[in-house]
Motif scaffolding. Structure first.
Motif, PDB file in Angstrom:
ATOM      1  N   ASP A 103       0.848  -1.196   0.000  1.00 37.23           N
ATOM      2  CA  ASP A 103       0.000   0.000   0.000  1.00 37.23           C
ATOM      3  C   ASP A 103       0.886   1.250   0.000  1.00 37.23           C
ATOM      4  OD1 ASP A 103      -1.835   2.011   0.440  1.00 37.23           O
ATOM      5  OD2 ASP A 103      -2.747   1.095   2.212  1.00 37.23           O
ATOM      6  N   LEU A 104       0.780   2.039  -1.067  1.00 39.85           N
ATOM      7  CA  LEU A 104       1.601   3.243  -1.214  1.00 39.85           C
ATOM      8  C   LEU A 104       0.877   4.516  -0.770  1.00 39.85           C
ATOM      9  CD1 LEU A 104       3.111   2.575  -4.775  1.00 39.85           C
ATOM     10  CD2 LEU A 104       3.943   1.761  -2.556  1.00 39.85           C
ATOM     11  N   SER A 105      -0.292   4.379  -0.171  1.00 36.72           N
ATOM     12  CA  SER A 105      -1.132   5.549   0.082  1.00 36.72           C
ATOM     13  C   SER A 105      -0.532   6.535   1.089  1.00 36.72           C
ATOM     14  CB  SER A 105      -2.528   5.121   0.546  1.00 36.72           C
ATOM     15  OG  SER A 105      -2.468   4.365   1.740  1.00 36.72           O
ATOM     16  N   MET A 106       0.517   6.131   1.815  1.00 39.67           N
ATOM     17  CA  MET A 106       1.208   7.069   2.701  1.00 39.67           C
ATOM     18  C   MET A 106       2.272   7.875   1.952  1.00 39.67           C
ATOM     19  SD  MET A 106       1.690   4.560   6.038  1.00 39.67           S
ATOM     20  CE  MET A 106       2.496   5.800   7.056  1.00 39.67           C
ATOM     21  N   MET A 107       2.562   7.498   0.713  1.00 37.69           N
ATOM     22  CA  MET A 107       3.639   8.122  -0.075  1.00 37.69           C
ATOM     23  C   MET A 107       3.015   9.116  -1.055  1.00 37.69           C
ATOM     24  SD  MET A 107       5.851   4.628  -0.642  1.00 37.69           S
ATOM     25  CE  MET A 107       6.940   5.350  -1.867  1.00 37.69           C
ATOM     26  N   ARG A 108       2.526  10.248  -0.546  1.00 39.60           N
ATOM     27  CA  ARG A 108       1.727  11.172  -1.367  1.00 39.60           C
ATOM     28  C   ARG A 108       2.368  12.540  -1.558  1.00 39.60           C
ATOM     29  NH1 ARG A 108      -4.482  10.516   0.657  1.00 39.60           N
ATOM     30  NH2 ARG A 108      -4.712  12.258  -0.813  1.00 39.60           N
ATOM     31  N   ASN A 109       3.616  12.680  -1.207  1.00 43.02           N
ATOM     32  CA  ASN A 109       4.260  13.982  -1.353  1.00 43.02           C
ATOM     33  C   ASN A 109       4.397  14.374  -2.822  1.00 43.02           C
ATOM     34  OD1 ASN A 109       4.522  14.318   1.371  1.00 43.02           O
ATOM     35  ND2 ASN A 109       6.674  13.725   1.471  1.00 43.02           N
ATOM     36  N   VAL A 110       4.246  15.662  -3.092  1.00 45.18           N
ATOM     37  CA  VAL A 110       4.455  16.215  -4.426  1.00 45.18           C
ATOM     38  C   VAL A 110       5.390  17.414  -4.289  1.00 45.18           C
ATOM     39  CG1 VAL A 110       3.385  17.293  -6.446  1.00 45.18           C
ATOM     40  CG2 VAL A 110       2.161  15.488  -5.193  1.00 45.18           C
ATOM     41  N   HIS A 111       6.512  17.379  -4.990  1.00 48.09           N
ATOM     42  CA  HIS A 111       7.465  18.484  -4.952  1.00 48.09           C
ATOM     43  C   HIS A 111       7.526  19.143  -6.324  1.00 48.09           C
ATOM     44  CE1 HIS A 111      10.942  20.931  -4.010  1.00 48.09           C
ATOM     45  NE2 HIS A 111      11.512  20.496  -5.113  1.00 48.09           N
ATOM     46  N   VAL A 112       7.361  20.460  -6.370  1.00 42.30           N
ATOM     47  CA  VAL A 112       7.338  21.215  -7.620  1.00 42.30           C
ATOM     48  C   VAL A 112       8.561  22.118  -7.709  1.00 42.30           C
ATOM     49  CG1 VAL A 112       6.029  22.843  -9.057  1.00 42.30           C
ATOM     50  CG2 VAL A 112       4.814  21.225  -7.557  1.00 42.30           C
ATOM     51  N   ASN A 113       9.224  22.089  -8.866  1.00 43.75           N
ATOM     52  CA  ASN A 113      10.292  23.037  -9.153  1.00 43.75           C
ATOM     53  C   ASN A 113       9.771  23.991 -10.224  1.00 43.75           C
ATOM     54  OD1 ASN A 113      12.540  24.451 -10.157  1.00 43.75           O
ATOM     55  ND2 ASN A 113      13.931  22.765  -9.640  1.00 43.75           N
ATOM     56  N   PRO A 114       9.325  25.183  -9.833  1.00 45.02           N
ATOM     57  CA  PRO A 114       8.736  26.096 -10.826  1.00 45.02           C
ATOM     58  C   PRO A 114       9.751  26.611 -11.841  1.00 45.02           C
ATOM     59  CG  PRO A 114       8.954  27.181  -8.703  1.00 45.02           C
ATOM     60  CD  PRO A 114       9.298  25.746  -8.481  1.00 45.02           C
ATOM     61  N   ASP A 115      11.031  26.592 -11.493  1.00 47.01           N
ATOM     62  CA  ASP A 115      12.053  27.081 -12.421  1.00 47.01           C
ATOM     63  C   ASP A 115      12.233  26.138 -13.611  1.00 47.01           C
ATOM     64  OD1 ASP A 115      12.548  29.330 -10.828  1.00 47.01           O
ATOM     65  OD2 ASP A 115      13.980  28.217  -9.593  1.00 47.01           O
ATOM     66  N   THR A 116      12.279  24.838 -13.318  1.00 44.74           N
ATOM     67  CA  THR A 116      12.422  23.858 -14.400  1.00 44.74           C
ATOM     68  C   THR A 116      11.069  23.395 -14.932  1.00 44.74           C
ATOM     69  OG1 THR A 116      12.477  22.008 -12.826  1.00 44.74           O
ATOM     70  CG2 THR A 116      14.587  23.014 -13.431  1.00 44.74           C
ATOM     71  N   GLN A 117       9.989  23.798 -14.258  1.00 40.22           N
ATOM     72  CA  GLN A 117       8.621  23.377 -14.593  1.00 40.22           C
ATOM     73  C   GLN A 117       8.532  21.845 -14.605  1.00 40.22           C
ATOM     74  OE1 GLN A 117       7.015  25.391 -18.051  1.00 40.22           O
ATOM     75  NE2 GLN A 117       7.064  27.370 -17.021  1.00 40.22           N
ATOM     76  N   ARG A 118       9.013  21.290 -13.505  1.00 39.67           N
ATOM     77  CA  ARG A 118       8.917  19.847 -13.300  1.00 39.67           C
ATOM     78  C   ARG A 118       8.359  19.568 -11.908  1.00 39.67           C
ATOM     79  NH1 ARG A 118      14.322  17.032 -16.006  1.00 39.67           N
ATOM     80  NH2 ARG A 118      13.938  17.807 -18.142  1.00 39.67           N
ATOM     81  N   ALA A 119       7.771  18.395 -11.750  1.00 42.63           N
ATOM     82  CA  ALA A 119       7.253  17.990 -10.445  1.00 42.63           C
ATOM     83  C   ALA A 119       7.513  16.512 -10.243  1.00 42.63           C
ATOM     84  CB  ALA A 119       5.760  18.273 -10.342  1.00 42.63           C
ATOM     85  N   ARG A 120       7.749  16.134  -8.995  1.00 42.70           N
ATOM     86  CA  ARG A 120       7.909  14.721  -8.644  1.00 42.70           C
ATOM     87  C   ARG A 120       6.826  14.340  -7.640  1.00 42.70           C
ATOM     88  NH1 ARG A 120      11.153  10.572  -9.361  1.00 42.70           N
ATOM     89  NH2 ARG A 120      12.704  11.790 -10.502  1.00 42.70           N
ATOM     90  N   ALA A 121       6.116  13.255  -7.937  1.00 41.50           N
ATOM     91  CA  ALA A 121       5.002  12.802  -7.098  1.00 41.50           C
ATOM     92  C   ALA A 121       5.287  11.409  -6.561  1.00 41.50           C
ATOM     93  CB  ALA A 121       3.713  12.786  -7.906  1.00 41.50           C
ATOM     94  N   GLY A 122       4.952  11.192  -5.294  1.00 43.63           N
ATOM     95  CA  GLY A 122       5.087   9.875  -4.699  1.00 43.63           C
ATOM     96  C   GLY A 122       4.132   8.877  -5.312  1.00 43.63           C
ATOM     97  N   GLY A 123       4.468   7.597  -5.180  1.00 40.38           N
ATOM     98  CA  GLY A 123       3.693   6.540  -5.815  1.00 40.38           C
ATOM     99  C   GLY A 123       2.262   6.421  -5.335  1.00 40.38           C
ATOM    100  N   GLY A 124       1.940   7.017  -4.173  1.00 35.83           N
ATOM    101  CA  GLY A 124       0.576   6.969  -3.665  1.00 35.83           C
ATOM    102  C   GLY A 124      -0.193   8.254  -3.851  1.00 35.83           C
ATOM    103  N   ALA A 125       0.401   9.246  -4.528  1.00 34.58           N
ATOM    104  CA  ALA A 125      -0.264  10.536  -4.716  1.00 34.58           C
ATOM    105  C   ALA A 125      -1.466  10.405  -5.622  1.00 34.58           C
ATOM    106  CB  ALA A 125       0.718  11.554  -5.304  1.00 34.58           C
ATOM    107  N   THR A 126      -2.473  11.226  -5.369  1.00 32.75           N
ATOM    108  CA  THR A 126      -3.627  11.325  -6.258  1.00 32.75           C
ATOM    109  C   THR A 126      -3.475  12.574  -7.124  1.00 32.75           C
ATOM    110  OG1 THR A 126      -4.949  12.679  -4.758  1.00 32.75           O
ATOM    111  CG2 THR A 126      -5.066  10.268  -4.468  1.00 32.75           C
ATOM    112  N   TRP A 127      -4.332  12.674  -8.134  1.00 31.32           N
ATOM    113  CA  TRP A 127      -4.281  13.868  -8.971  1.00 31.32           C
ATOM    114  C   TRP A 127      -4.753  15.104  -8.209  1.00 31.32           C
ATOM    115  CZ3 TRP A 127      -1.180  14.269 -12.782  1.00 31.32           C
ATOM    116  CH2 TRP A 127      -0.779  13.111 -13.462  1.00 31.32           C
ATOM    117  N   GLY A 128      -5.582  14.902  -7.204  1.00 34.79           N
ATOM    118  CA  GLY A 128      -5.940  16.025  -6.334  1.00 34.79           C
ATOM    119  C   GLY A 128      -4.727  16.556  -5.593  1.00 34.79           C
TER     120      GLY A 128
END
Length: 470
Positions: A103-128
């Motif tokens: 169960d990956l539902s605890m792995m929901r962090n999303v980190h955004v780098n606005p300079d490179t316009q990239r984001a990294r999302a954990g395996g349990g993240a939702t689109w919300g």
């Protein structure tokens, strides 16, 4: 209790000594749940209430290290494995009976780098989760149509969303994926590292490992876009759908749209045209003006709207806890006969919660080279999705039959292909539908990848590519 009975990968039963389970505790930073744990029942429940499976062990992972430990434990004991991200897949592959659920539902962090316009999302993240963080900077990438859908599951199957005509599928925007493979190794898959695996992850479902994080390319979006829906009476649905089809044939890439036959809370079935314009608000209002004037409408919600709100348009109509059954196919055409067939069968719907959607596939989505991803349906202009939805078990047979009947009646207009994320269980769909989802020629390439990365088929709770096939 000295041992627990648990399902093996080949469908048999084995016993795992509780001493071995207890030895996991200091190695796991998350939680280990057994059937007698207080949180067990909540953890095994997913979006589709048709799925009522009981894993022998649930490990709620708190990071890649927990995933590695879980995979190694499952491999050492020959256990059946399922992987839960968002838990939104209609087939219910997130939950296994009698095995180990990662169960990956605890792995929901999303980190955004606005300079490179990239984001990294954990395996349990939702689109919300994802949209909340990226929209802080007026950025987004193609995501799901329901905010509780998991980033991982949607992306691994391709990823159709409101930004597909503008920016392609979710998988088209992947930069890299961190994966725990069947041998317990943590690898990065990208265009420059493990590129064969990276290709397989762009539409190959969960066949090759546990994806613990995803890095995406972002694009300027919103934060306000022009979108909404308009309802037309079912009596004029055939005429309006034909106009809509012709309207969409010349629409710009900024416009994403679909048609749905639905039953609003007032109980009167309608044709809903839903659209989102990703661009200048005034321009969007002008572009969508004809769509809002196809006839006399009963509701028109089009307005400047936060993109995050657009991403929740379908949330209320698809709540967790109902029983869901999907049938879907890409269509070669949306002829007058095809439109007539959809409208005719819709009128016999036994549940007010069921829906029929036709997604218009076009723009950037269609211009990505076929060989760039596993997703294999770039030339398809329309995607039919029939969603049977009802509240209780007594309605199972009637509602499944209705869903199958419409899908069957639409097969003369079908390409024979299907979006992997809309597939049900292999027992219901048949193994040929899995091949149809991955595409001719690509299935053989995926089979070679499966034999390389998961030769024992540890990860088989998915639209499975069996390494011993062929």
């Amino acid at each position: 209790m000295d041992a627990i009975e648990i399902m093996t990968t080949n469908g048999g039963l084995t016993e795992v000594n509780m001493t071995d389970v207890d030895a996991l505790t200091p190695l796991i930073r998350g939680e280990i749940l057994l059937p007698n744990s207080n949180a067990y029942d909540d953890a095994r429940q997913i979006w589709n209430a048709m799925i009522d499976r009981r894993p022998a062990i649930i490990i709620q992972c708190n990071g890649p290290a927990d995933v590695v430990t879980s995979v190694n434990f499952a491999r050492a004991h020959g256990l059946l494995v399922s992987v839960r991200g968002g838990g939104h897949n209609v087939a219910g592959n997130a939950v296994c009976d009698g095995g180990l659920m990662i169960d990956l539902s605890m792995m929901r962090n999303v980190h955004v780098n606005p300079d490179t316009q990239r984001a990294r999302a954990g395996g349990g993240a939702t689109w919300g989760d994802f949209d909340a963080e990226t929209q802080l900077y007026g950025l987004a990438t193609t995501g799901g149509l329901i905010s509780s859908t998991g980033v991982g599951g949607l992306t691994l199957g391709g990823g159709i969303g409101w930004l597909s005509p503008s920016h392609g599928l979710a998988c088209d925007n992947l930069i890299s994926v961190e994966v725990v493979t069947a041998n317990g190794e943590v690898v990065t898959a990208s265009e420059t590292q493990n590129s064969d695996l990276f290709w397989g992850l762009k539409g190959g479902s969960g066949n090759f490992g546990v994806a613990t994080s995803f890095e995406f390319q972002l694009h300027p979006v919103g934060p306000i876009v022009f979108g909404g829906m308009v309802f037309y009476p079912l009596e004029i649905a055939e005429e309006v759908l034909a106009q809509f089809r012709d309207f969409m044939a010349t629409s710009p890439d900024n416009l994403a749209a679909m048609a749905g036959i639905i039953t609003p809370p007032d109980g009167t079935m309608v044709l809903a045209l839903v659209a989102v314009y990703n661009g200048d608000i005034a321009e969007g209002e002008a572009v969508l003006a004809p769509l809002r004037a196809f006839g006399t409408s009963s509701l028109d919600t089009f307005a400047p709207t936060p993109y995050r709100t657009i991403q929740t348009l379908f949330d209320a109509g698809a709540p967790s806890g109902r029983r869901y059954y999907f049938k879907s196919s890409f269509l070669n055409e949306l002829s007058a006969d095809a439109i007539s067939t959809v409208c005719e069968y819709a009128q016999n719907c036994p549940s007010p919660y069921s829906k029929i959607f036709i997604e218009f596939m076009r723009g950037a989505f269609s211009r990505v080279p076929r060989d760039a991803t596993v997703f294999d349906h770039r030339s398809s202009s329309y995607n039919l999705l029939v969603i049977g939805a009802w509240p209780d078990q007594e309605g199972d047979a009637e509602n499944r039959d209705w869903t199958r009947d419409i899908w069957g009646a639409m097969q003369p207009y079908s390409s024979g292909r299907v979006y992997v994320n809309y597939l049900g269980t292999v027992e219901d769909e048949g193994s040929d539908r899995i091949v149809a989802a991955y595409g001719p020629g690509k299935y053989e390439k995926l089979l070679a990848l499966k034999k390389k990365y998961d030769p024992e088929n540890l990860f088989r709770m998915n639209q499975n590519i069996r390494p011993n096939a062929g």
